[in-house]
Design a protein around this motif. Structure first.
Motif, PDB file in Angstrom:
ATOM      1  N   ALA A 201      17.829  15.799  57.254  1.00 47.89           N
ATOM      2  CA  ALA A 201      17.643  15.799  58.708  1.00 47.89           C
ATOM      3  C   ALA A 201      18.885  16.296  59.436  1.00 47.89           C
ATOM      4  N   VAL A 202      20.060  15.896  58.988  1.00 49.10           N
ATOM      5  CA  VAL A 202      21.293  16.262  59.673  1.00 49.10           C
ATOM      6  C   VAL A 202      22.432  16.305  58.658  1.00 49.10           C
ATOM      7  N   SER A 203      23.389  17.151  58.880  1.00 51.99           N
ATOM      8  CA  SER A 203      24.530  17.239  57.980  1.00 51.99           C
ATOM      9  C   SER A 203      25.391  15.983  58.116  1.00 51.99           C
ATOM     10  N   PRO A 204      25.762  15.343  57.005  1.00 52.05           N
ATOM     11  CA  PRO A 204      26.586  14.121  57.101  1.00 52.05           C
ATOM     12  C   PRO A 204      27.968  14.396  57.675  1.00 52.05           C
ATOM     13  N   LEU A 205      28.415  15.652  57.634  1.00 49.53           N
ATOM     14  CA  LEU A 205      29.726  15.976  58.190  1.00 49.53           C
ATOM     15  C   LEU A 205      29.756  15.835  59.705  1.00 49.53           C
ATOM     16  N   GLU A 206      28.586  15.961  60.346  1.00 51.65           N
ATOM     17  CA  GLU A 206      28.538  15.897  61.805  1.00 51.65           C
ATOM     18  C   GLU A 206      28.935  14.513  62.321  1.00 51.65           C
ATOM     19  N   GLY A 207      28.652  13.485  61.551  1.00 52.22           N
ATOM     20  CA  GLY A 207      29.000  12.135  61.983  1.00 52.22           C
ATOM     21  C   GLY A 207      30.351  11.664  61.488  1.00 52.22           C
ATOM     22  N   LEU A 208      31.098  12.553  60.799  1.00 58.34           N
ATOM     23  CA  LEU A 208      32.391  12.160  60.239  1.00 58.34           C
ATOM     24  C   LEU A 208      33.506  12.525  61.208  1.00 58.34           C
ATOM     25  N   SER A 209      34.269  11.534  61.608  1.00 59.23           N
ATOM     26  CA  SER A 209      35.397  11.769  62.509  1.00 59.23           C
ATOM     27  C   SER A 209      36.696  11.393  61.809  1.00 59.23           C
ATOM     28  N   ALA A 210      37.804  11.869  62.355  1.00 61.42           N
ATOM     29  CA  ALA A 210      39.115  11.625  61.753  1.00 61.42           C
ATOM     30  C   ALA A 210      39.452  10.134  61.780  1.00 61.42           C
ATOM     31  N   VAL A 211      39.999   9.643  60.676  1.00 64.52           N
ATOM     32  CA  VAL A 211      40.361   8.223  60.574  1.00 64.52           C
ATOM     33  C   VAL A 211      41.870   8.040  60.440  1.00 64.52           C
ATOM     34  N   THR A 212      42.611   9.144  60.330  1.00 61.88           N
ATOM     35  CA  THR A 212      44.068   9.063  60.267  1.00 61.88           C
ATOM     36  C   THR A 212      44.630  10.391  60.760  1.00 61.88           C
ATOM     37  N   THR A 213      45.936  10.475  60.857  1.00 62.87           N
ATOM     38  CA  THR A 213      46.582  11.686  61.354  1.00 62.87           C
ATOM     39  C   THR A 213      47.446  12.320  60.272  1.00 62.87           C
ATOM     40  N   ALA A 214      47.820  13.562  60.501  1.00 66.44           N
ATOM     41  CA  ALA A 214      48.698  14.254  59.564  1.00 66.44           C
ATOM     42  C   ALA A 214      50.041  13.538  59.454  1.00 66.44           C
ATOM     43  N   ALA A 215      50.552  13.032  60.579  1.00 67.47           N
ATOM     44  CA  ALA A 215      51.840  12.324  60.562  1.00 67.47           C
ATOM     45  C   ALA A 215      51.758  11.059  59.709  1.00 67.47           C
ATOM     46  N   ASP A 216      50.645  10.323  59.810  1.00 61.21           N
ATOM     47  CA  ASP A 216      50.481   9.106  59.009  1.00 61.21           C
ATOM     48  C   ASP A 216      50.412   9.444  57.520  1.00 61.21           C
ATOM     49  N   VAL A 217      49.690  10.513  57.185  1.00 60.54           N
ATOM     50  CA  VAL A 217      49.587  10.922  55.777  1.00 60.54           C
ATOM     51  C   VAL A 217      50.965  11.306  55.244  1.00 60.54           C
ATOM     52  N   GLN A 218      51.720  12.076  56.015  1.00 61.07           N
ATOM     53  CA  GLN A 218      53.044  12.489  55.569  1.00 61.07           C
ATOM     54  C   GLN A 218      53.973  11.291  55.407  1.00 61.07           C
ATOM     55  N   GLN A 219      53.834  10.318  56.292  1.00 63.06           N
ATOM     56  CA  GLN A 219      54.660   9.107  56.187  1.00 63.06           C
ATOM     57  C   GLN A 219      54.375   8.368  54.891  1.00 63.06           C
ATOM     58  N   GLN A 220      53.110   8.292  54.504  1.00 62.52           N
ATOM     59  CA  GLN A 220      52.768   7.591  53.256  1.00 62.52           C
ATOM     60  C   GLN A 220      53.146   8.394  52.019  1.00 62.52           C
ATOM     61  N   ILE A 221      53.143   9.715  52.140  1.00 66.99           N
ATOM     62  CA  ILE A 221      53.630  10.544  51.038  1.00 66.99           C
ATOM     63  C   ILE A 221      55.100  10.220  50.768  1.00 66.99           C
ATOM     64  N   GLU A 222      55.887  10.127  51.841  1.00 68.29           N
ATOM     65  CA  GLU A 222      57.299   9.772  51.697  1.00 68.29           C
ATOM     66  C   GLU A 222      57.458   8.332  51.206  1.00 68.29           C
ATOM     67  N   ASN A 223      56.587   7.449  51.685  1.00 70.10           N
ATOM     68  CA  ASN A 223      56.620   6.044  51.289  1.00 70.10           C
ATOM     69  C   ASN A 223      56.413   5.892  49.786  1.00 70.10           C
ATOM     70  N   ILE A 224      55.435   6.609  49.255  1.00 68.15           N
ATOM     71  CA  ILE A 224      55.073   6.482  47.841  1.00 68.15           C
ATOM     72  C   ILE A 224      56.168   7.016  46.925  1.00 68.15           C
ATOM     73  N   ARG A 225      56.970   7.933  47.433  1.00 61.30           N
ATOM     74  CA  ARG A 225      58.047   8.480  46.605  1.00 61.30           C
ATOM     75  C   ARG A 225      59.058   7.421  46.186  1.00 61.30           C
ATOM     76  N   GLY A 226      59.084   6.268  46.895  1.00 63.07           N
ATOM     77  CA  GLY A 226      59.997   5.197  46.530  1.00 63.07           C
ATOM     78  C   GLY A 226      59.479   4.292  45.431  1.00 63.07           C
ATOM     79  N   LEU A 227      58.282   4.578  44.928  1.00 61.26           N
ATOM     80  CA  LEU A 227      57.689   3.738  43.884  1.00 61.26           C
ATOM     81  C   LEU A 227      58.522   3.794  42.604  1.00 61.26           C
ATOM     82  N   HIS A 228      58.715   2.655  41.972  1.00 64.33           N
ATOM     83  CA  HIS A 228      59.580   2.570  40.792  1.00 64.33           C
ATOM     84  C   HIS A 228      58.908   3.164  39.555  1.00 64.33           C
ATOM     85  N   ILE A 229      59.674   3.993  38.840  1.00 64.81           N
ATOM     86  CA  ILE A 229      59.254   4.496  37.528  1.00 64.81           C
ATOM     87  C   ILE A 229      60.393   4.218  36.556  1.00 64.81           C
ATOM     88  N   SER A 230      60.126   3.483  35.514  1.00 68.31           N
ATOM     89  CA  SER A 230      61.165   3.102  34.569  1.00 68.31           C
ATOM     90  C   SER A 230      61.540   4.283  33.670  1.00 68.31           C
TER      91      SER A 230
END
Length: 325
Positions: A201-230
């Motif tokens: 009946a309708v494309s599911p993409l039509e009802g999909l709206s943004a739930v975060t921003t590019a700045a928030d994604v970039q912040q979490q990319i930087e955040n995850i880089r601090g994860l410990h690796i032994s």
């Protein structure tokens, strides 16, 4: 496996979940019954990698890419790869301005946070190679001038199997720049029934709206880089790479870039699981999507119908996890 122990908290896991959770749920409303594919897509996003989606036509490859792009409030561009597409269509071109009597750079489709490349292996190898610099160095060089790309920067490309008519196989250097490759596969009977009821009946993409921003994604990319690796876990990744280069069923093993991207993906996988440290299970869970498209099987493996995914699973099973901190 418990010998590899975590370090003190260095990552804001609640912030990671506040971005990753809504994105995952938004994409899952469009892609029915493919949680594993959505998991890998979100992992690649937070690991600042690039995603290659390979499968036969009509199973939702482009839908997955477009859904992930729509879930983020950022600059999105779409490139339909065709045999007559030129490299300058992607990177941009310098145009002479008669008024100012100088050349001006007109940016191409690559200047976006999320670039959706549809059927990348229908373009010529020359055009495919236009993406090499941008995917690795996140910049574009035209006429001796270098232009940085916006951050975050994610290329999500789809491709049909090379047996399909009118396709060019991606060169090894191109495949190696994709952090992960996934296959959608056919939906389950229940998911396909739901899709016929709702998507007709309708494309599911039509009802999909943004739930975060590019700045928030970039912040979490930087955040995850601090994860410990032994150190022991790093040694485990090195051992996996070495095992791939000496495996009798492979004529080309994993590159050093593959090891780096495997660790980045494992960090994101661990953060999404709610841990501030990486376990061997994180590496093992993401090993097939990250490594299988980078290695080349021997003729013996092809005759035995051993796919690269099977060989990578065998490598993971046979490589011992080092002990230590």
């Amino acid at each position: 496996m418990s010998a590899i122990s975590p370090a003190p908290d260095t990552v804001d896991l609640d912030a990671v979940r506040s971005v990753a959770g809504p994105v995952h749920r938004a994409v899952a409303t469009v892609i029915e019954g493919k949680d594993d594919a959505v998991d890998v897509a979100v992992t690649v996003l937070l690991a600042e990698g690039h995603l290659l989606v390979e499968d036969v036509p009509g199973v939702g490859k482009t839908m997955l890419a477009k859904a992930l792009a729509r879930a983020i409030d950022c600059r999105v561009s779409r490139v339909q790869f065709t045999p007559d597409l030129l490299p300058s269509d992607i990177t941009g071109v310098s145009v002479y301005n008669q008024d100012s009597r100088s050349f001006e750079f007109r940016r191409g489709a690559i200047f976006a946070n999320v670039v959706v490349g549809d059927e990348i292996n229908r373009a010529s190898p020359k055009t495919q190679s236009a993406l090499l610099e941008s995917m690795e160095e996140r910049q574009v060089t035209v006429d001796g001038q270098t232009y940085p790309l916006p951050r975050p920067f994610l290329v999500m490309a789809t491709q049909n199997p090379i047996e399909m008519e009118g396709t060019y196989p991606l060169p090894e250097a191109q495949r190696d720049r994709f952090m992960a490759r996934i296959s959608m596969g056919y939906p389950s009977a229940a998911a396909e029934t739901t899709m016929l009821e709702t998507h007709g009946a309708v494309s599911p993409l039509e009802g999909l709206s943004a739930v975060t921003t590019a700045a928030d994604v970039q912040q979490q990319i930087e955040n995850i880089r601090g994860l410990h690796i032994s150190p022991a876990l790093r040694q485990y990744v090195v051992d996996l790479m070495a095992a791939s280069r000496s495996h009798r069923m492979l004529r080309l093993g994993a590159s050093p870039r593959a090891g780096l991207q495997l660790l980045r993906a494992a960090r994101a996988h661990a953060a999404l699981a709610g841990r501030d440290h990486v376990l061997p299970e994180d590496v093992q869970s993401i090993a097939v999507p990250v490594l299988a498209h980078r290695v080349l099987p021997t003729g013996e493996a092809s005759l035995a119908h051993r796919g690269t995914a099977d060989i990578v699973r065998d490598l993971v099973e046979r490589t011992a996890v080092p002990s230590g901190r």
